[in-house]
Design a protein around this motif. Structure first.
Motif, mmCIF file in Angstrom:
data_model
loop_
_atom_site.group_PDB
_atom_site.id
_atom_site.type_symbol
_atom_site.label_atom_id
_atom_site.label_comp_id
_atom_site.label_asym_id
_atom_site.label_seq_id
_atom_site.Cartn_x
_atom_site.Cartn_y
_atom_site.Cartn_z
ATOM 1 N N GLU A 37 0.839 -1.219 0.000
ATOM 2 C CA GLU A 37 0.000 0.000 0.000
ATOM 3 C C GLU A 37 0.869 1.262 0.000
ATOM 4 O O GLU A 37 0.493 2.298 -0.532
ATOM 5 N N HIS A 38 2.043 1.132 0.632
ATOM 6 C CA HIS A 38 2.956 2.293 0.679
ATOM 7 C C HIS A 38 3.980 2.243 -0.453
ATOM 8 O O HIS A 38 5.001 2.899 -0.412
ATOM 9 N N ASP A 39 3.707 1.398 -1.430
ATOM 10 C CA ASP A 39 4.554 1.265 -2.617
ATOM 11 C C ASP A 39 6.004 0.909 -2.259
ATOM 12 O O ASP A 39 6.958 1.427 -2.831
ATOM 13 N N VAL A 40 6.134 0.073 -1.214
ATOM 14 C CA VAL A 40 7.483 -0.372 -0.801
ATOM 15 C C VAL A 40 7.643 -1.820 -1.248
ATOM 16 O O VAL A 40 6.889 -2.700 -0.842
ATOM 17 N N ASN A 41 8.669 -2.065 -2.095
ATOM 18 C CA ASN A 41 8.903 -3.413 -2.604
ATOM 19 C C ASN A 41 9.839 -4.173 -1.671
ATOM 20 O O ASN A 41 10.811 -3.632 -1.171
ATOM 21 N N ILE A 42 9.541 -5.418 -1.414
ATOM 22 C CA ILE A 42 10.384 -6.264 -0.548
ATOM 23 C C ILE A 42 11.392 -7.020 -1.418
ATOM 24 O O ILE A 42 11.012 -7.695 -2.385
ATOM 25 N N ALA A 43 12.671 -6.897 -1.084
ATOM 26 C CA ALA A 43 13.720 -7.613 -1.838
ATOM 27 C C ALA A 43 13.937 -8.995 -1.224
ATOM 28 O O ALA A 43 13.947 -9.995 -1.919
ATOM 29 N N THR A 44 14.136 -9.032 0.091
ATOM 30 C CA THR A 44 14.268 -10.348 0.753
ATOM 31 C C THR A 44 13.507 -10.284 2.075
ATOM 32 O O THR A 44 13.261 -9.200 2.617
ATOM 33 N N MET A 45 13.153 -11.444 2.566
ATOM 34 C CA MET A 45 12.487 -11.518 3.885
ATOM 35 C C MET A 45 13.052 -12.731 4.633
ATOM 36 O O MET A 45 13.131 -13.821 4.082
ATOM 37 N N GLN A 46 13.444 -12.502 5.860
ATOM 38 C CA GLN A 46 13.933 -13.579 6.716
ATOM 39 C C GLN A 46 13.014 -13.669 7.930
ATOM 40 O O GLN A 46 12.668 -12.663 8.530
ATOM 41 N N VAL A 47 12.600 -14.903 8.273
ATOM 42 C CA VAL A 47 11.733 -15.056 9.436
ATOM 43 C C VAL A 47 12.403 -16.026 10.414
ATOM 44 O O VAL A 47 12.970 -17.041 9.992
ATOM 45 N N GLY A 48 12.378 -15.666 11.678
ATOM 46 C CA GLY A 48 12.940 -16.550 12.699
ATOM 47 C C GLY A 48 11.964 -16.630 13.861
ATOM 48 O O GLY A 48 11.249 -15.663 14.128
ATOM 49 N N ARG A 49 11.897 -17.822 14.500
ATOM 50 C CA ARG A 49 11.000 -17.917 15.656
ATOM 51 C C ARG A 49 11.614 -18.879 16.655
ATOM 52 O O ARG A 49 12.467 -19.701 16.306
ATOM 53 N N THR A 50 11.201 -18.746 17.875
ATOM 54 C CA THR A 50 11.739 -19.646 18.903
ATOM 55 C C THR A 50 10.830 -20.878 19.018
ATOM 56 O O THR A 50 11.315 -21.982 19.146
ATOM 57 N N ASP A 51 9.472 -20.653 18.946
ATOM 58 C CA ASP A 51 8.585 -21.824 18.962
ATOM 59 C C ASP A 51 7.281 -21.463 18.258
ATOM 60 O O ASP A 51 6.944 -20.285 18.099
ATOM 61 N N ILE A 52 6.558 -22.468 17.840
ATOM 62 C CA ILE A 52 5.317 -22.254 17.057
ATOM 63 C C ILE A 52 4.318 -21.452 17.889
ATOM 64 O O ILE A 52 4.098 -21.735 19.071
#
Ligand SMILES: NC(=O)c1ccc[n+]([C@@H]2O[C@H](COP(=O)([O-])OP(=O)(O)OC[C@H]3O[C@@H](n4cnc5c(N)ncnc54)[C@H](O)[C@@H]3O)[C@@H](O)[C@H]2O)c1
Ligand SMILES: O=C(O)CC[C@@H](O)C(=O)O
Length: 527
Positions: free
Chosen positions: A476-491
């Protein structure tokens, strides 16, 4: 264009690297009065001096663009090092270029004194043929006491042994083993004073050596001993020397340097048993060219963004370690800037941990880069490698550096932890062969991020749709994502996402993101 001010006479051949460099403008103005020096230094990026120019706190504060002060010689007692550090100005010197010249000069002064050459010369010039008056002494089998067994002290020792002198040396860093290897007797200062027929000082002028040879020292010397100072005025207390000469306790003195220079009207110069010259130890064609070349090259290296080879007020990166450490410099700076950009609260501690191959080196230069990058975000760009530790200390920020064994499977791992009065956050990075710097952990989450460009760090709850909502809002803010990394400790628990994006995210977009369902914390940063 770098502007380099030279305020003492330097060898023209020696400064050729500067004169011929396309990116430097050289202003040579020896013997300036103070006001002119302050005016000129205010325009300079670098200042090069010998021993005449006094680089005071005032001069350094006027040097608002100064990045480096180069000392074409060894002694830096004419430079206010603390003020240079406070102002983020690196000071370099040229410690090797005039060693031989000064050692040879010392031997010349020693022999001139032993054989009364200047006095006999003056007498002959006055038309006298007086041979009895100027009977001297041999050097052979006499004991030379060397106080300060560094570069010059060692060369003087070799030359003196060539004259079959016995040498006893005192230096707080000289061990018996090193003395034996150098073929000299190891002594305490008192032993040197008591045993020497000739005493020569080759120490820097620092608090510990100021008036090191004082009235008490003269009292410990042999009757009729002779003393030389081709190091710095002030190591020998001149008033005490004058009294010792007048009383006959000391038979002679050879002085190249004086407590106050120029040494005009110095009463020591009136004494017939004193040989003296105006600070000529390094005044040879060779020495002046050597020191000018060395200091010119170091000044240009620093002005062009490189590291100083002979820094005086910051630790130097040993030549043999530069190749190994240099690749980690960018990683250190990026990790410090990344975490410094997102941490909240007042900074209390900067902790840096090294593991893997980084435990094989002295990582202090890397820690200094981390500290600079973090502090720049809190204090601004006046922070640099020179003053970062001093600024941290002044602000009560503790710096801790530690080597650990936990590499978490990486061949090298550099972890930065920032403790503030609100939170503690950490980031870890590594160098991937041929792929450069990578962030591999943030606040304990595993990620794989190239630390450059525009990034967003988001702490969120691990729920279906959270990532999609972030993507939609950025769209919506016209910002393009180049890469995305997701990390979590538990579900279903706490999680993190790090996005690299194609352009800056403004406060409005950050505000909208912070109100997205399951999003806890949003921080934009640019590296
Ligand atoms: N007359 C000149 O033109 C001229 C030329 C060059 C150097 N110098 C002076 O000579 C000094 C020595 O030069 P260098 O190249 O040999 O320096 P250097 O750093 O190689 O050696 C200085 C030595 O002094 C020792 N020292 C420090 N404190 C001491 C103390 N309290 N007692 C005994 N020894 C102590 C150090 O451990 C070191 O080994 C320089 O600092 C400079 O001031 C004068
Ligand atoms: O510049 C000079 O001539 C003197 C330098 C000398 O005292 C030094 O400390 O290197």
């Amino acid at each position: 264009m770098h502007r380099v001010l030279i305020s003492d006479p330097l060898s023209e051949d020696g400064i050729k690297p500067l004169l011929e460099a396309a990116d430097t403008e050289v202003i040579q103005k020896p013997s300036m009065e103070k006001e002119e020096l302050l005016e000129e230094v205010a325009k300079a990026d670098a200042l090069i001096v010998r021993s005449q120019t006094q680089v005071t706190k005032e001069v350094l504060e006027h040097g608002v663009n100064l990045k480096i002060v180069g000392r074409a010689g060894v002694g830096v007692d004419n430079i206010d090092l603390d003020a240079a550090t406070d102002n983020g100005v690196v000071v370099v010197n040229a410690p090797d270029g005039n060693t031989i010249s000064t050692a040879e000069h010392t031997m010349a002064m020693l022999m001139s004194m032993a054989r009364n050459i200047p006095q006999a010369y003056h007498s002959l010039q006055q038309g006298n043929w007086d041979r009895k008056k100027y009977v001297g002494v041999e050097l052979k089998n006499k004991t030379l006491g060397v106080v300060g067994f560094g570069r010059i002290g060692r060369v003087v020792t070799r030359r003196a042994k060539g004259h079959r002198m016995n040498v006893i040396a005192y230096d707080p860093f000289l061990t018996r083993e090193k003395a034996e290897k150098a073929g000299v007797e190891h002594g305490t200062l008192d032993e040197v004073l008591a045993l020497a027929d000739f005493i020569t000082v080759h120490t820097p002028l620092i608090a510990a050596t100021h008036h090191l040879i004082n009235k008490d020292a003269f009292a410990k010397m042999k009757n009729g001993a002779r003393i030389l100072n081709c190091a710095r005025g002030g190591i020998i207390e001149e008033e005490a020397l004058y009294e010792a000469l007048q009383s006959g306790k000391i038979a002679g003195a050879a002085l190249d340097v004086f407590e106050e220079e120029p040494a005009i009207n110095n009463k020591l110069l009136e004494l017939p048993q004193v040989v003296s010259v105006p600070h000529l130890g390094a005044s040879t064609v060779e020495a002046q060219e050597n020191v000018a070349v060395d200091v010119s090259n170091d000044v240009m290296e620093v002005l062009r963004g490189g590291n100083a080879k002979q820094p005086v007020n910051i630790p130097s990166i040993p030549e043999e370690m530069q190749d190994k450490l240099t690749p980690y410099i960018t990683l250190s700076e990026k990790l410090g800037a990344f975490l410094g950009s997102i941490v909240r609260g007042g900074l209390n501690n900067i902790n840096v941990y090294y593991s893997g191959e980084l435990t094989d080196v002295d990582p202090t230069p890397l820690t200094r880069k981390v500290v600079k990058s973090v502090l720049q975000l809190f204090v601004g760009n006046r922070v640099n490698d020179v003053n970062s530790y001093k600024i941290a200390k002044d602000k009560g920020i503790e710096i801790n550096e530690q080597k650990t064994t936990s590499t978490k499977g990486f061949t090298n791992l550099l972890t930065v932890e920032l403790e503030t009065d609100e939170e503690t956050r950490s980031i870890a990075g590594t160098l991937l062969n041929g792929l450069g710097a990578r962030v591999v952990r943030l606040d304990g989450y595993s990620v794989d991020v190239i630390p450059e460009g525009h990034l967003i760090s988001i702490h969120h709850k691990d729920q279906p749709g959270a990532i999609g909502r972030v993507g939609s809002l950025l769209a919506e803010h016209d910002v393009n994502i180049a890469t995305m990394q997701v990390g979590r400790t538990d579900i279903g628990g706490a999680a993190i996402m790090i996005l690299t994006i194609d352009k800056e995210v403004g406060p409005e977009c950050q505000e909208h993101l912070a109100h997205v369902e399951d999003i806890n914390r949003v921080q934009y940063l640019k590296l």
